[in-house]
Scaffold this motif. Structure first.
Motif, PDB file in Angstrom:
ATOM      1  N   TRP A  29     -56.963  -0.871 -39.985  1.00 16.71           N
ATOM      2  CA  TRP A  29     -57.198  -2.282 -39.648  1.00 16.71           C
ATOM      3  C   TRP A  29     -58.460  -2.853 -40.286  1.00 16.71           C
ATOM      4  CZ3 TRP A  29     -61.884  -2.644 -37.456  1.00 16.71           C
ATOM      5  CH2 TRP A  29     -62.339  -1.663 -36.590  1.00 16.71           C
ATOM      6  N   THR A  30     -59.331  -1.998 -40.780  1.00 20.66           N
ATOM      7  CA  THR A  30     -60.550  -2.518 -41.415  1.00 20.66           C
ATOM      8  C   THR A  30     -60.239  -3.306 -42.683  1.00 20.66           C
ATOM      9  OG1 THR A  30     -60.902  -0.521 -42.739  1.00 20.66           O
ATOM     10  CG2 THR A  30     -61.898  -0.575 -40.522  1.00 20.66           C
ATOM     11  N   GLY A  31     -59.171  -2.924 -43.377  1.00 22.05           N
ATOM     12  CA  GLY A  31     -58.806  -3.611 -44.614  1.00 22.05           C
ATOM     13  C   GLY A  31     -59.737  -3.327 -45.771  1.00 22.05           C
ATOM     14  N   ILE A  32     -60.663  -2.382 -45.612  1.00 23.76           N
ATOM     15  CA  ILE A  32     -61.596  -2.030 -46.680  1.00 23.76           C
ATOM     16  C   ILE A  32     -61.636  -0.509 -46.828  1.00 23.76           C
ATOM     17  CG2 ILE A  32     -63.029  -4.082 -46.383  1.00 23.76           C
ATOM     18  CD1 ILE A  32     -65.009  -2.397 -44.788  1.00 23.76           C
ATOM     19  N   PRO A  33     -61.984  -0.002 -48.008  1.00 18.59           N
ATOM     20  CA  PRO A  33     -62.062   1.449 -48.184  1.00 18.59           C
ATOM     21  C   PRO A  33     -63.190   2.062 -47.350  1.00 18.59           C
ATOM     22  CG  PRO A  33     -62.002   0.300 -50.306  1.00 18.59           C
ATOM     23  CD  PRO A  33     -62.243  -0.732 -49.254  1.00 18.59           C
ATOM     24  N   TRP A  34     -63.018   3.310 -46.986  1.00 15.74           N
ATOM     25  CA  TRP A  34     -64.069   4.044 -46.272  1.00 15.74           C
ATOM     26  C   TRP A  34     -65.290   4.198 -47.181  1.00 15.74           C
ATOM     27  CZ3 TRP A  34     -66.552   8.580 -47.605  1.00 15.74           C
ATOM     28  CH2 TRP A  34     -67.377   9.155 -46.627  1.00 15.74           C
ATOM     29  N   GLN A  35     -66.462   4.059 -46.581  1.00 17.46           N
ATOM     30  CA  GLN A  35     -67.718   4.368 -47.253  1.00 17.46           C
ATOM     31  C   GLN A  35     -68.635   5.074 -46.262  1.00 17.46           C
ATOM     32  OE1 GLN A  35     -69.793   1.254 -49.322  1.00 17.46           O
ATOM     33  NE2 GLN A  35     -67.954   0.458 -50.307  1.00 17.46           N
ATOM     34  N   GLU A  36     -69.487   5.922 -46.767  1.00 18.35           N
ATOM     35  CA  GLU A  36     -70.448   6.616 -45.917  1.00 18.35           C
ATOM     36  C   GLU A  36     -71.372   5.602 -45.246  1.00 18.35           C
ATOM     37  OE1 GLU A  36     -72.105   9.360 -43.779  1.00 18.35           O
ATOM     38  OE2 GLU A  36     -70.629   9.975 -45.292  1.00 18.35           O
ATOM     39  N   GLY A  37     -71.630   5.802 -43.946  1.00 15.20           N
ATOM     40  CA  GLY A  37     -72.581   4.967 -43.236  1.00 15.20           C
ATOM     41  C   GLY A  37     -71.989   3.784 -42.504  1.00 15.20           C
ATOM     42  N   LEU A  38     -70.652   3.615 -42.536  1.00 15.45           N
ATOM     43  CA  LEU A  38     -70.013   2.501 -41.841  1.00 15.45           C
ATOM     44  C   LEU A  38     -69.497   2.939 -40.478  1.00 15.45           C
ATOM     45  CD1 LEU A  38     -67.940   0.826 -44.718  1.00 15.45           C
ATOM     46  CD2 LEU A  38     -70.259   0.292 -43.948  1.00 15.45           C
ATOM     47  N   TYR A  39     -69.523   2.002 -39.533  1.00 19.24           N
ATOM     48  CA  TYR A  39     -69.053   2.250 -38.171  1.00 19.24           C
ATOM     49  C   TYR A  39     -67.916   1.281 -37.866  1.00 19.24           C
ATOM     50  CZ  TYR A  39     -73.376   4.894 -37.370  1.00 19.24           C
ATOM     51  OH  TYR A  39     -74.396   5.805 -37.443  1.00 19.24           O
ATOM     52  N   ALA A  40     -66.736   1.780 -37.671  1.00 17.77           N
ATOM     53  CA  ALA A  40     -65.590   0.963 -37.274  1.00 17.77           C
ATOM     54  C   ALA A  40     -65.467   1.035 -35.751  1.00 17.77           C
ATOM     55  CB  ALA A  40     -64.313   1.467 -37.940  1.00 17.77           C
ATOM     56  N   VAL A  41     -65.647  -0.103 -35.083  1.00 17.33           N
ATOM     57  CA  VAL A  41     -65.656  -0.123 -33.620  1.00 17.33           C
ATOM     58  C   VAL A  41     -64.804  -1.286 -33.119  1.00 17.33           C
ATOM     59  CG1 VAL A  41     -67.977   0.872 -33.551  1.00 17.33           C
ATOM     60  CG2 VAL A  41     -67.696  -1.590 -33.447  1.00 17.33           C
ATOM     61  N   GLU A  42     -64.429  -1.194 -31.867  1.00 15.02           N
ATOM     62  CA  GLU A  42     -63.720  -2.272 -31.191  1.00 15.02           C
ATOM     63  C   GLU A  42     -64.422  -2.546 -29.878  1.00 15.02           C
ATOM     64  OE1 GLU A  42     -59.277  -3.358 -29.437  1.00 15.02           O
ATOM     65  OE2 GLU A  42     -59.495  -1.885 -31.059  1.00 15.02           O
ATOM     66  N   ALA A  43     -64.776  -3.803 -29.643  1.00 14.90           N
ATOM     67  CA  ALA A  43     -65.477  -4.193 -28.412  1.00 14.90           C
ATOM     68  C   ALA A  43     -64.949  -5.541 -27.965  1.00 14.90           C
ATOM     69  CB  ALA A  43     -66.982  -4.286 -28.668  1.00 14.90           C
TER      70      ALA A  43
ATOM     71  N   ARG B 149     -62.758 -17.010 -20.743  1.00 11.36           N
ATOM     72  CA  ARG B 149     -62.816 -15.549 -20.835  1.00 11.36           C
ATOM     73  C   ARG B 149     -64.254 -15.061 -20.712  1.00 11.36           C
ATOM     74  NH1 ARG B 149     -59.075 -15.106 -26.177  1.00 11.36           N
ATOM     75  NH2 ARG B 149     -60.037 -17.184 -26.430  1.00 11.36           N
ATOM     76  N   PRO B 150     -64.462 -13.958 -20.016  1.00 14.22           N
ATOM     77  CA  PRO B 150     -65.832 -13.463 -19.823  1.00 14.22           C
ATOM     78  C   PRO B 150     -66.387 -12.816 -21.088  1.00 14.22           C
ATOM     79  CG  PRO B 150     -64.272 -11.909 -18.912  1.00 14.22           C
ATOM     80  CD  PRO B 150     -63.461 -13.105 -19.357  1.00 14.22           C
ATOM     81  N   VAL B 151     -67.702 -12.778 -21.178  1.00 16.28           N
ATOM     82  CA  VAL B 151     -68.374 -12.049 -22.250  1.00 16.28           C
ATOM     83  C   VAL B 151     -68.399 -10.573 -21.866  1.00 16.28           C
ATOM     84  CG1 VAL B 151     -70.528 -11.714 -23.514  1.00 16.28           C
ATOM     85  CG2 VAL B 151     -69.785 -14.032 -22.896  1.00 16.28           C
ATOM     86  N   ARG B 152     -67.803  -9.737 -22.711  1.00 13.26           N
ATOM     87  CA  ARG B 152     -67.751  -8.306 -22.420  1.00 13.26           C
ATOM     88  C   ARG B 152     -68.458  -7.465 -23.484  1.00 13.26           C
ATOM     89  NH1 ARG B 152     -67.026  -9.394 -17.934  1.00 13.26           N
ATOM     90  NH2 ARG B 152     -65.279  -8.882 -16.563  1.00 13.26           N
TER      91      ARG B 152
END
Length: 549
Positions: free
Chosen positions: A266-280, A148-151
């Protein structure tokens, strides 16, 4: 002269101190088990050649003198704590950390981490040079059969060992030479990453190269009497570093964190200020950057599918301080409770929630406290003299600890110091004579400190740091023609080299040891250190100002 430098043996005092230090080491066999855990494949070669094939840029077995069955007295030139670190860093190869989560360790100073997505790969911290990153990814592919390629790529820190190998992830299928990255490649980096990388590699390029050369012993050779390790890992690779500009900046005024209303389950953790939930590359992750400009660009992350927390580490010349401590506090608060795996850019992983919690606490403690320099501390506390090797040692330590270092004293101050050492208050020719007498007196006093008060026998305790300090004005004044007689200069340089060497053998911190041993070479045969990162400088300069190239 430095090219023919022959390391000296440790004194009996150093040998006794280092052997005694072995009794103070922690009894933690689990550390060595974790360092070996999950090994799938060792490198099938002993060294990696440069792109032109003229020299090796990385040696896999050069540090084998750290093996656990080595007799203790054979490594007496290496402090016990550093020997232990060296043994933990010995395993090289591809390691399975969890399903879909792999690390290649022992291919560079840092680790290369591969996270598998449904159709592509995400790579975290692609090492320091093209050659090592290319070989690391090739070992992953040949072992797992994954094509699989690095994306996506994540640079967690602005040190060159976190980004310099990025183009090595993309090679021509036939030539193995650099190929362009895919047009849809996502490159994540913390806010300030480009600015800090430009500062270190372009604006401060020559100075940074000299400090890295000292801290990582790039001219020492490898062995118990030379380079024995560098705290974070073995040392830096000497291949070709490159750079790709980030496509996605994490943190800062132009990049907003994920709001509470859009926090994914899908993070499985509570929201906190300053966090970035991303998909790459099909990989889901939560990023936690260091905000503001109070610290070098850095981010930690959490991989929910693996319940794994990843720490960036302070980098090549990173230092403890409040900003890093606050980042680690925030990381532990956000990711520590659910995490069952702890891994990072340096060292080996830990498994199990209690061990991850202790691992995070240990990193937090290190970020909030200055390391103890031991016998070298008196030397590091003095500002030193301009352009002397011992001054560069102090500059390295100041960068590694984040402490202030006083202005270096110029050669004319060193000359006046020698005159004062002889009690002279004259002028003209008579004062010139008193400087020479002062230099001789300084060398005699330094010899007594080196010998432990005279002779070095019996219960004498040498003071190598005092010997270096007494000789500093002599070496500093040597920059002024005829200020120090040639025989006195030779004696002063030889004695200071010996004292720096013994301090290096006593040092429990790898990068401090390397700086001391490099200074011991340079005080005998001083020479300029050219910047090693020309390719990185060019890439970074283009990114910083495309119209200037």
């Amino acid at each position: 002269m430095a090219d023919t430098f022959v390391p000296m043996e440790p004194t009996a005092y150093v040998t006794r101190r280092n052997l005694a230090g072995a009794k103070e080491l922690p009894d933690a066999p689990a550390d060595f088990e974790n360092a070996q855990r999950g090994l799938l494949a060792a490198p099938p070669y002993r060294a990696l050649p440069s792109l032109d094939g003229e020299e090796a840029v990385w040696h896999f077995h050069a540090f084998d003198f750290h093996t656990s069955d080595t007799p203790a007295d054979a490594d007496s030139p290496v402090a016990a704590a550093l020997r232990r670190q060296g043994r933990l860093a010995l395993p090289s190869g591809l390691f399975r950390v969890a399903d879909g989560l792999y690390q290649v360790r022992g291919f560079d100073l840092a680790n290369l981490t591969v996270v598998t997505g449904p159709r592509a790969l995400l790579v975290i911290d692609p090492l320091g040079s093209y050659e090592t990153a290319r070989a690391a990814l090739a070992l992953y592919r040949s072992t797992t059969g994954d094509t699989r390629p690095v994306r996506a790529v994540v640079h967690t820190q602005s040190g060159v060992d976190h980004f310099g190998g990025v183009r090595g992830l993309f090679t021509g299928s036939r030539t193995g030479l650099p190929a362009g990255p895919p047009a849809d490649l996502a490159v994540y980096a913390p806010d300030g990453f480009l600015a800090d990388a430009v500062l270190r590699q372009v604006t401060e390029g020559a100075r940074q190269a000299r400090l890295v050369d000292y801290a990582y012993g790039t001219r020492l050779g490898i062995g118990p009497l030379a380079l024995a390790g560098s705290d974070l890992g073995r040392t830096v690779s000497t291949g070709r570093p490159d750079f790709l500009a980030p496509t996605d900046t994490v943190g800062g005024p132009l990049s907003a964190p994920t709001p509470r209303a859009h926090w994914p389950a899908w993070t499985g953790i509570p929201w906190q200020e300053g966090l970035y939930a991303v998909e790459a590359a099909g990989v889901r992750m939560v990023l936690r950057p260091a905000g503001g400009h109070a610290s070098p660009a850095e981010l930690n992350l959490y991989l929910p599918a693996h319940r794994a927390v990843y720490l960036a580490g302070a980098g090549l010349l990173g230092a403890p301080g409040p900003a890093r401590a606050e980042l680690l506090d925030a990381t532990a608060a956000a990711f520590g409770s659910p995490a069952e795996v702890g891994l990072g850019a340096y060292g080996h992983p830990v498994w199990g929630a209690p061990y991850v919690s202790a691992w995070l606490a240990a990193h937090r403690a290190a970020a909030g406290a200055l390391p103890d320099a031991g016998a070298v501390a008196p030397l590091l506390a003095a500002p030193g003299h301009l352009d002397t090797p011992s001054r560069t040692v102090r500059e390295v330590w100041a960068r590694l600890t984040g402490t202030a270092l006083g202005a270096a004293r110029p050669a004319v101050t060193a000359r006046a110091q020698l005159a004062a050492a002889d009690g002279a208050h004259r002028d003209g020719t008579e004062r010139y004579g008193s400087e020479q007498d002062g230099a001789r007196r300084a060398v005699d006093a330094a010899q007594r400190a080196y010998d432990g008060g005279g002779g070095g026998g019996g219960g004498a305790v040498p003071d190598y740091a005092r010997a270096v300090l007494l000789l500093d004005p002599v070496v500093g004044a040597c920059a002024i023609p005829s200020a120090v007689p040639a025989p006195v200069e030779r004696r002063a340089r030889a004695l200071q080299s010996a004292a720096l060497t013994q301090l290096g053998y006593l040092a429990a911190h790898g990068r401090l040891r390397n700086a001391l041993l490099t200074a011991a070479r340079d005080v005998l045969g001083p020479g300029a250190v050219a910047p090693r990162f020309a390719a990185t400088v060019h890439d970074l300069a283009v990114c910083a100002d495309p119209l200037a190239i």
